[in-house]
Each structure stands twice: as structure tokens, then as C-alpha cells.
Design a protein around this motif. Structure first.
Motif, PDB file in Angstrom:
ATOM      1  N   ILE A 149     -20.598   1.298   8.027  1.00  0.00           N
ATOM      2  CA  ILE A 149     -19.807   2.065   8.984  1.00  0.00           C
ATOM      3  C   ILE A 149     -20.535   2.206  10.320  1.00  0.00           C
ATOM      4  O   ILE A 149     -19.927   2.059  11.381  1.00  0.00           O
ATOM      5  N   ALA A 150     -21.831   2.508  10.312  1.00  0.00           N
ATOM      6  CA  ALA A 150     -22.561   2.702  11.563  1.00  0.00           C
ATOM      7  C   ALA A 150     -22.566   1.420  12.391  1.00  0.00           C
ATOM      8  O   ALA A 150     -22.405   1.456  13.617  1.00  0.00           O
ATOM      9  N   PRO A 159     -16.711  -8.988   5.081  1.00  0.00           N
ATOM     10  CA  PRO A 159     -16.731  -8.286   6.366  1.00  0.00           C
ATOM     11  C   PRO A 159     -16.909  -6.789   6.140  1.00  0.00           C
ATOM     12  O   PRO A 159     -16.589  -6.277   5.056  1.00  0.00           O
ATOM     13  N   PRO A 160     -17.415  -6.045   7.142  1.00  0.00           N
ATOM     14  CA  PRO A 160     -17.705  -4.614   6.960  1.00  0.00           C
ATOM     15  C   PRO A 160     -16.552  -3.835   6.333  1.00  0.00           C
ATOM     16  O   PRO A 160     -15.397  -3.967   6.742  1.00  0.00           O
ATOM     17  N   TYR A 161     -16.881  -3.043   5.311  1.00  0.00           N
ATOM     18  CA  TYR A 161     -15.882  -2.242   4.598  1.00  0.00           C
ATOM     19  C   TYR A 161     -16.419  -0.829   4.431  1.00  0.00           C
ATOM     20  O   TYR A 161     -17.595  -0.550   4.676  1.00  0.00           O
ATOM     21  N   ASP A 162     -15.523   0.064   4.015  1.00  0.00           N
ATOM     22  CA  ASP A 162     -15.861   1.478   3.889  1.00  0.00           C
ATOM     23  C   ASP A 162     -16.361   1.772   2.481  1.00  0.00           C
ATOM     24  O   ASP A 162     -15.586   1.786   1.521  1.00  0.00           O
ATOM     25  N   ARG A 163     -17.648   2.016   2.335  1.00  0.00           N
ATOM     26  CA  ARG A 163     -18.247   2.250   1.015  1.00  0.00           C
ATOM     27  C   ARG A 163     -17.740   3.536   0.366  1.00  0.00           C
ATOM     28  O   ARG A 163     -17.866   3.716  -0.848  1.00  0.00           O
ATOM     29  N   ILE A 164     -17.180   4.430   1.163  1.00  0.00           N
ATOM     30  CA  ILE A 164     -16.675   5.684   0.616  1.00  0.00           C
ATOM     31  C   ILE A 164     -15.586   5.430  -0.414  1.00  0.00           C
ATOM     32  O   ILE A 164     -15.368   6.232  -1.331  1.00  0.00           O
ATOM     33  N   HIS A 165     -14.901   4.283  -0.309  1.00  0.00           N
ATOM     34  CA  HIS A 165     -13.765   4.005  -1.192  1.00  0.00           C
ATOM     35  C   HIS A 165     -14.090   2.989  -2.296  1.00  0.00           C
ATOM     36  O   HIS A 165     -13.193   2.325  -2.805  1.00  0.00           O
ATOM     37  N   LEU A 166     -15.355   2.896  -2.675  1.00  0.00           N
ATOM     38  CA  LEU A 166     -15.735   1.944  -3.717  1.00  0.00           C
ATOM     39  C   LEU A 166     -15.087   2.262  -5.064  1.00  0.00           C
ATOM     40  O   LEU A 166     -14.828   1.360  -5.864  1.00  0.00           O
ATOM     41  N   ARG A 169      -8.412  -3.982  -3.177  1.00  0.00           N
ATOM     42  CA  ARG A 169      -9.293  -5.128  -2.977  1.00  0.00           C
ATOM     43  C   ARG A 169     -10.236  -4.793  -1.820  1.00  0.00           C
ATOM     44  O   ARG A 169     -10.009  -3.815  -1.105  1.00  0.00           O
ATOM     45  N   VAL A 170     -11.233  -5.605  -1.611  1.00  0.00           N
ATOM     46  CA  VAL A 170     -12.154  -5.351  -0.498  1.00  0.00           C
ATOM     47  C   VAL A 170     -11.381  -5.347   0.819  1.00  0.00           C
ATOM     48  O   VAL A 170     -11.659  -4.560   1.727  1.00  0.00           O
ATOM     49  N   PHE A 211     -24.655   1.860  -7.540  1.00  0.00           N
ATOM     50  CA  PHE A 211     -23.278   2.004  -7.060  1.00  0.00           C
ATOM     51  C   PHE A 211     -23.304   2.174  -5.548  1.00  0.00           C
ATOM     52  O   PHE A 211     -23.159   3.264  -5.019  1.00  0.00           O
ATOM     53  N   ARG A 212     -23.495   1.011  -4.868  1.00  0.00           N
ATOM     54  CA  ARG A 212     -23.693   1.064  -3.417  1.00  0.00           C
ATOM     55  C   ARG A 212     -22.871   0.017  -2.673  1.00  0.00           C
ATOM     56  O   ARG A 212     -22.715   0.106  -1.464  1.00  0.00           O
ATOM     57  N   SER A 213     -22.367  -0.995  -3.392  1.00  0.00           N
ATOM     58  CA  SER A 213     -21.687  -2.099  -2.714  1.00  0.00           C
ATOM     59  C   SER A 213     -20.424  -2.504  -3.467  1.00  0.00           C
ATOM     60  O   SER A 213     -20.192  -2.073  -4.605  1.00  0.00           O
TER      61      SER A 213
END
Length: 811
Positions: free
Chosen positions: A10-11, A37-44, A53-54, A118-120
Motif C-alpha cells: 500500500i505505501a 501487481p500491488p494488492y491490498d493485504r488487508i483483504h487476504l 481473486r488477487v 500469513f502475509r502475502s
């Protein structure tokens, strides 16, 4: 300027977008270790559930930002200004590190098929695939552990679900025990769930890259799938040799590292003075904001901590957490004030210290979190009665987005008034859900719940778009009609222009020229008709062109002796009521013409000034006219009644070549000579005629000058770095340079950087617009750029055949 951002979270995405929004024209590259491509990890968790999906949790990235994926940076070369992955390298002018953090592990699980952090996104997919028929073991009871537990109980796949807490707490050690009990009971209604307190892994059995058994203090678990959610640490191994580091990369309060061209933000950065490392998304994006402003040189800003607001939804519970930067969990002076409602399953927990609010943790709370944040910012003693009075929901409903301070009723009103049917429709209406992304799904749910007729939504959107376009077009038409009413000051009419175009068979060329000017000014193709109309009104605006201390190069650029071209016609068509070089009148006649314009068209004429203004010896280095008026006095007299003042050419900008060291005449630019900060600067040696005409057209169409940069240059012409649009740029990236005039590199059109080209330090649209009707420009013709659009620095420092030295470069 080429800005490389290392990181894919996000940053990084936030910083890239901020750069493109605040100062266009830069080459921005995100280099990410991820393959997505950059995605929001909050919604893993949505990936684990299979609900997304990603692509569905992808972050919005400005289309001008380039992204290199699957490139884990392993080192930085600060001298060569390059970052290296295992199979590639990337050059930069400025580097922004936003690599975030990496998860902690109690033991190495890299090769284990049934263990994960649980990070990606890949972690989420591994968990979803590996859970089937196994016993899930979650180590860690913070927000990550609770979110994952809430997700797993919705799935049929796990045989059993164990949550291990090293203490007697859930979510946070400070959480009230009653809240812990309520949460645990809710989860344990699922017979598969076992929450084990004061527990940890004490032994394990591994065979063939697989965990066969885990033994904890209280349980022996066969066929497990282990997930570590025990914490994070800054992801900075690649930077330790190049930069000063501690726990994170050390930065000052402007987010700059020990290298002046490198900045770091987010969980990878540690503020040197305070030791602070952000742990919340909002703190990371605030740091990115500050880094971008400082990196671009827009304004100096420093990071100051402020109370943070966080939220978490698990099961039927909504957590709300407001924490002051002064909160210290270990302080024995902390006291808890609890307001509990068993009926509503609601707990408001206030942690105060000497009557000062330090933290709030709410479970299903109705409290206005923004008001609590303001209380912490004031740092004033509080009355506990206020807490009791605040326990009910306010008129605006619950706070949905803490980043923007947006409440439920605010959003419902926006949704209804604008017939919003999806999250994308909110863009431009509110930033809620777009800063950290945590509340995005809540807002999506709110849009679903707020019923809007799709046909009505389409009608409202179409009507709104049409109204905006019509309003803009009408504003421009009224402006043109205003000039139509002015009496022309010469005999040329729009019909004469049309006849000239037809006689020279220039219809196609003219239309192409109008399109080029429209695109250059960053207007949509729908504006071409209005640009054409504005061109035809140029003869309605009285224009005075003064020649001061200069070589007349800018005027000469307009009066080429070759076959007349479109720019010749346009510039001949302009009502140049006074121009010493071009006008037929001389002596008293010319003075009378000038006085007539100043008197009869006061506040209605445009003043274009070419050349520097000598101030030494009381301005006596330049005298003009029969009375021997100094250039400075002459300029001030004519500028007094002008509607707008344009400083055309580098000498008029800041003295240019006339003011080059040692500057014996004391030459300065028009703005400095007048002591005014409203002069529109169009530097160049010479300036491209298209940039002058384009700025005049903009002035006619909108009754205002175009958006200007910090040097008061029109951004539409001066926000492109020469280096980024040069046809030789590819050779620069491949390190293919001309080393001496006439060598093989010169014959092949290689980069002229080592022959003194200053394109990396210059912002101008020469490569796009070019000169002589788009024929060529200096670098294409074989001579390096001298950065003439930057002012006299071009002649003091840049106009030579050598690259800038390291010291000069940073100066």
C-alpha cells in the motif's frame, strides 16, 4: 526525474500515485518482489475463503506508473545510483524504499508443505489449499490471528482449529477480560475450535518436508497445518550495507535516509530521533505523503505522530481502537474505565493516565472515534461523565472510515444523491475506503444495502457528465465572445486567416496544428473546436512585446525566412500593437502607438517581455527611446497596466546568459525587476513559439493563466523532463554513450550524457513539440541539451561538454 520505488504494498502504491498527481512528467517505476501487481493485504482472508481473486483486491495504480514484478532487490549501489535484483538492475535519480515488513517465524518453515505465515497472496493460497482434512494451528492471537480464525470457521475444510495464546488474552494484552470471554465463547460455538491459553509449541515431528505432529504445552496435534501470526520485522536486509540501519532503515523526520537521494517509509523505516516504526496503514501512507513532498522538492514537511484509529471486524464483533502516541502499556499509572452492556454485547474500555485519555478499545462500540482522537490531540484532562454520555450512536451513525473521518450517514447520503451502484462510482465523491483499504468491504456492503435503481443511476451519471462538459464549454465560449466584442486593432480578420490557410493549402496542416496544441495543453479532443475559435480571436487582444537586454533570438524564431508555416500565420495574426523588431512604425510614431495601447487598453493588453533587465549603475546599461529611459523604468511603466505579463526566453526568466557570472550589468529577470510574483515565465533559448501561442490560447479560453510550477512556468509545457522523452534514452539505460564527437557512438545516435547533455536536469517539452514545425530539436540534431529552460544556471553550470560532477550534481 526517474523515481524508483522498491516495494509492492500500500505505501509503495500510495507514493507512486501521489507523485503522479502532484508533479506529472516523472518516470516512476515500482519494483516489487511479488509476482502480482500491488494488492491490498488487508483483504487476504477473502483469498483464503475463495471469495476473491488477487485481481479483486488489486490497488489502483496511476496508468503512468511502470511496474516490474518478481524482482526482489538484493543490493543498492548508491554511487552508481542503481538497485540490483538477482537478474536485473534499475537506475534511479531518487529512490523510495517501501518494502514493508516480513513475518516472524518460531522456526524455519521454508521447505514445509503444511506450514505458512500469513502475509502475502501466495500465503493465502497455500493456506486455502493445505487445510483440507487437516487440523489448523494458528500461533498468535493479534488481529491477524483472529481474522484468520474467523475465516477458517466459515470453511468446511479444517478438521480442527487450534488458536494458541501465550498469555490469557485475545487481540491485545490490554483488552478487558470480559471482552476476551465474549469473543472466545462466540468462536467456541464451533466444536472444531479450541482456544488454548498460556500455550506454545514445545516439540514437533517433521518427515519428508511435512509436519506430522505438533506438541504444545496442552495438546498433541496430528496432521497439522501450521500458520504463524506472531509478529513482523522490517524487511531491510538488502539495504544494510548501503544505508544506516537499526531495527529499520534510519530516516530523519522528512523520511530521508543517510543518502540524500534515498527515502524510506512505512514498516521498513525507523525515525532516527524517536525510534518510531509505524505499525498501522494510515501511519505508513502519511509517511509516504511527507516523503513525496520532500523528494519532489514541493515543500519541506516533517512527520509528526498523531493518535491512530484502527478497526477490525471478526464474527459478530466490531473492534475499534484509538491510541495516543503517548500511550505506554507498561505504565503502572494506567487506569481502566469500563462501560459494559451485556444486552448489546458492547464494551467501551477507556485507558486513562492522570485524567488524560491514552487509549480506547471498543467492542461493538457506538462511540464517535474522531471525537476521542481530538481529545487525545488536545491532551487535556477529561471528565469520565463524557464517556457515559457518548455511549449512544450519534446522528451521523458509526464511523466507517477512520482515515477520512467519514460516517455511515455521510456515505448513505452520497450513495443516494449520486446513484452510486459500485465502489468505483465513489471516486471523486469521497476518499473513504481508498486510503488504507480496511473499510472498503464495509463500504461495498453499505452500497449493496442502500438500494439504487440501476436505470436511475445511469441517468444521473450521464446527466452529471453532460452538465460538467456543457458548463466547461459554455465558460470557454463566453470568454471567446467577450474578445469578439473588442474592436480589432489591425485589419486582419478571421476570414483573412481562413483565406491564407486555403491559399497556402494548409487546411490539413492547420487542423493537425490545432490538435497538437490541444494535446500539448492537456485538454481533451473535445476542446479542439474551442481552441480553433480561440486562435481566431488572437487578433482581438492587444499585445505589447518589449525587447530589453537580449539577442532577439525569441523574436527571430517567429520570423523564419522559409516557406510560411502555420506558426508564421498564427503569430502574424496576433495583434502585435508594439514590437520594436517587427513593427513598421519608428520614432515618435512607435512611441505614440505604445502610449495609445497603454492608455486606451489599460488592464486589457498582454505584455510579452524578451530579454533581461540590467539594474547595475541604476539601470544605465540599457536605455530605450528618445528620452533615454532605462530598461527597468520602461518595463515598470508598461507593465503597470497590463492584464498579464509573460517573460519569454531564458534572459527574461532570470537574466539568462546576460546574467551569467560575473554578471557585470547586474541583469535580472522580469519578475525580480518588477518585484512581482505573478509573471508567467516561458524560459528557453529560444522559447518554442508553440509554448507562447498555447499559453495565450489558454488565457483566452479560460480567462486565467494555466497551472504553473514552482518557477511559475506553465506545467503543460514544463513538467516533462527532457531525459525521459529523449529518443536517445534507451542508449542511456544500456550505458551506450558518445565519448567524443564523431566517434562510432555519435554515428549510431547514442546518448550524449557524457558529452555534457543536461537533459536529466531539465524540464521542457522540446522532444515532444520540437522546433521548425516539429522537424528537430538540439539533441536529435546531435548536440546535448544545455537545460536552457532552467535559467542562468544553464550558462553558469550546464553549458559545457562534460557531465556534472557529484558535488555539482547535488548542488
Amino acid at each position: 526525474m526517474r523515481i524508483v520505488i522498491v516495494g509492492g504494498g500500500i505505501a509503495a502504491a500510495y507514493a507512486a500515485n501521489a507523485i503522479m498527481e502532484r508533479q506529472k512528467g516523472h518516470d516512476v517505476l515500482i519494483v516489487s518482489a511479488e509476482k502480482y501487481p500491488p494488492y491490498d493485504r488487508i483483504h487476504l482472508c477473502r483469498l483464503v475463503e475463495g471469495r476473491a481473486r488477487v485481481e479483486d483486491i488489486r490497488l489502483d495504480i496511476h496508468p503512468g506508473v511502470r511496474i516490474e514484478l518478481d524482482q526482489r532487490i538484493v543490493s543498492i549501489d548508491t554511487k552508481r545510483k542503481r538497485v540490483f535484483s538477482k537478474n536485473a538492475s534499475f537506475g534511479y535519480d531518487r529512490l523510495l524504499i517501501a518494502t514493508g515488513s516480513k513475518p516472524k517465524e518460531l522456526f524455519d518453515i521454508t521447505s514445509l508443505e503444511n506450514a505458512a505465515t500469513f502475509r502475502s497472496a501466495d500465503d493465502a493460497f497455500k493456506i486455502a489449499k493445505g487445510l483440507k482434512g487437516r487440523n489448523a494451528v494458528i500461533v498468535g492471537v493479534g488481529p491477524i490471528g483472529l481474522e484468520l480464525l474467523d475465516t477458517l470457521i466459515k470453511l468446511p475444510d479444517p478438521k480442527g482449529i487450534y488458536l494458541l495464546s501465550r498469555g490469557s488474552h485475545l487481540y491485545d494484552r490490554a483488552l478487558n477480560p470480559t471482552a476476551v470471554e465474549w469473543i472466545a465463547k462466540t468462536f467456541e460455538t464451533d466444536p472444531r475450535v479450541k482456544i488454548s491459553y498460556h500455550d506454545e509449541i514445545v516439540d514437533k515431528k517433521i518427515a519428508r518436508n511435512r509436519l506430522e505432529r505438533i506438541r504444545t504445552k496442552h495438546h498433541s496435534i496430528d496432521d497439522p497445518f501450521l500458520v504463524f501470526g506472531i509478529g513482523i520485522e522490517p524487511n531491510i536486509d538488502f539495504a544494510k550495507e548501503a544505508l544506516e540501519t537499526d531495527r529499520g532503515i534510519l530516516v530523519d523526520e522528512t523520511m530521508r535516509t543517510s543518502d540524500p537521494d534515498i527515502y524510506a517509509v512505512g514498516e521498513a523505516a525507523q525515525i532516527r530521533e524517536s525510534g518510531f516504526i509505524p505499525g498501522r496503514v494510515r501511519e505508513c501512507t502519511r509517511e509516504a505523503d511527507i516523503a513525496v513532498d520532500n523528494l519532489l522538492g514541493l515543500k519541506k514537511r516533517v512527520f509528526e505522530r498523531e493518535p491512530s484509529i484502527d478497526g477490525l471486524k471478526v464474527g459478530s464483533f466490531h473492534f475499534a481502537d484509538v491510541t495516543s502516541p503517548l500511550y505506554d502499556r507498561r505504565d503502572e499509572e494506567n487506569e481502566d474505565i469500563i462501560i459494559e452492556s451485556k444486552k448489546e454485547k458492547r464494551i467501551d474500555q477507556y485507558i486513562v493516565n492522570h485524567d488524560l485519555l491514552r487509549r480506547f478499545i471498543g467492542l461493538n462500540s457506538n462511540v464517535d472515534l474522531m471525537s476521542l482522537k481530538r481529545l487525545m490531540e488536545k491532551n487535556e484532562p477529561i471528565d469520565p461523565a463524557f464517556f457515559y454520555q457518548s455511549r449512544k450512536v450519534g446522528e451521523r451513525g458509526r464511523l466507517v472510515c477512520s482515515c477520512t473521518g467519514t460516517y455511515e450517514k455521510d456515505l448513505v447520503d452520497i450513495i443516494r444523491e449520486n446513484a452510486v451502484t459500485c465502489f468505483a462510482d465513489l471516486k471523486g465523491l469521497t476518499e473513504a475506503g481508498r486510503v488504507c483499504g480496511r473499510c472498503k468491504q464495509d463500504i461495498v456492503d453499505l452500497i449493496r444495502q442502500t438500494k439504487v435503481d440501476p436505470k436511475e443511476a445511469a441517468r444521473i451519471r450521464a446527466a452529471k457528465k453532460a452538465a460538467e462538459e456543457a458548463a466547461e464549454m459554455e465558460r470557454i465560449r463566453k470568454r471567446i465572445e467577450k474578445f469578439n466584442r473588442l474592436h480589432p486593432r489591425n485589419k486582419i480578420t478571421s476570414e483573412n486567416l481562413e483565406e491564407a490557410i486555403k491559399a497556402l493549402d494548409m487546411n490539413r496542416e492547420y487542423n493537425r496544428w490545432v490538435s497538437m496544441i490541444t494535446a500539448s495543453m492537456r485538454l481533451s479532443p473535445a476542446h479542439e473546436e474551442l481552441v480553433d475559435q480561440a486562435l481566431r480571436q488572437l487578433n482581438k487582444i492587444p499585445i505589447v512585446w518589449l525587447e530589453l537586454a537580449d539577442c532577439t533570438g525569441n523574436s527571430t524564431a517567429f520570423i523564419k525566412t522559409a516557406q510560411p508555416k502555420i506558426t508564421d500565420l498564427i503569430l502574424n495574426y496576433i495583434s502585435l500593437d508594439y514590437h520594436e523588431l517587427l513593427m513598421a512604425a519608428a520614432g515618435e510614431q512607435s512611441e505614440s502607438a505604445l502610449e495609445s495601447v497603454i492608455k486606451e487598453d489599460e488592464n486589457g493588453y498582454v505584455l510579452i517581455v524578451e530579454g533581461a533587465v540590467p539594474l547595475a549603475m541604476e539601470g544605465k546599461f540599457l536605455r530605450i527611446g528618445p528620452k533615454g529611459e532605462t530598461g527597468a523604468d520602461f518595463l515598470k511603466r508598461v507593465a503597470k497596466g497590463a492584464a498579464a505579463v509573460f517573460a519569454v526566453g531564458t534572459c527574461a526568466f532570470d537574466g539568462g546568459v546576460v546574467a551569467a557570472a560575473p554578471n557585470p550589468t547586474g541583469a535580472v529577470g522580469v519578475s525580480e525587476a518588477l518585484g512581482r510574483d505573478d509573471v508567467i515565465n516561458l524560459p528557453g533559448c529560444p522559447v518554442n513559439p508553440a509554448n507562447v501561442v498555447g499559453t495565450l490560447i489558454y488565457y483566452i479560453m479560460f480567462d486565467e493563466v494555466p497551472e504553473l510550477d514552482e518557477k511559475r512556468r506553465p506545467k503543460w509545457a514544463y513538467s516533462y523532463r527532457i531525459h525521459d522523452n529523449c529518443e536517445r534514452r534507451g542508449h542511456y539505460d544500456l550505458e551506450e554513450f558518445v565519448l567524443e564527437w564523431g566517434d562510432e557512438g555519435a554515428k549510431k545516435g547514442w546518448c550524449l550524457f557524457k558529452m555534457g547533455c543536461k537533459g536529466p536536469y531539465a524540464d521542457l517539452n522540446c522532444p515532444q513539440v520540437k522546433f521548425n514545425e516539429g522537424t528537430s530539436w538540439p539533441v536529435q540534431a546531435g548536440h546535448g541539451c544545455i537545460a536552457c529552460g532552467e535559467g542562468k544556471v544553464a550558462f553558469d553550470l550546464y553549458a559545457n561538454e562534460r557531465p556534472l560532477g557529484e558535488e555539482e550534481n547535488h548542488g
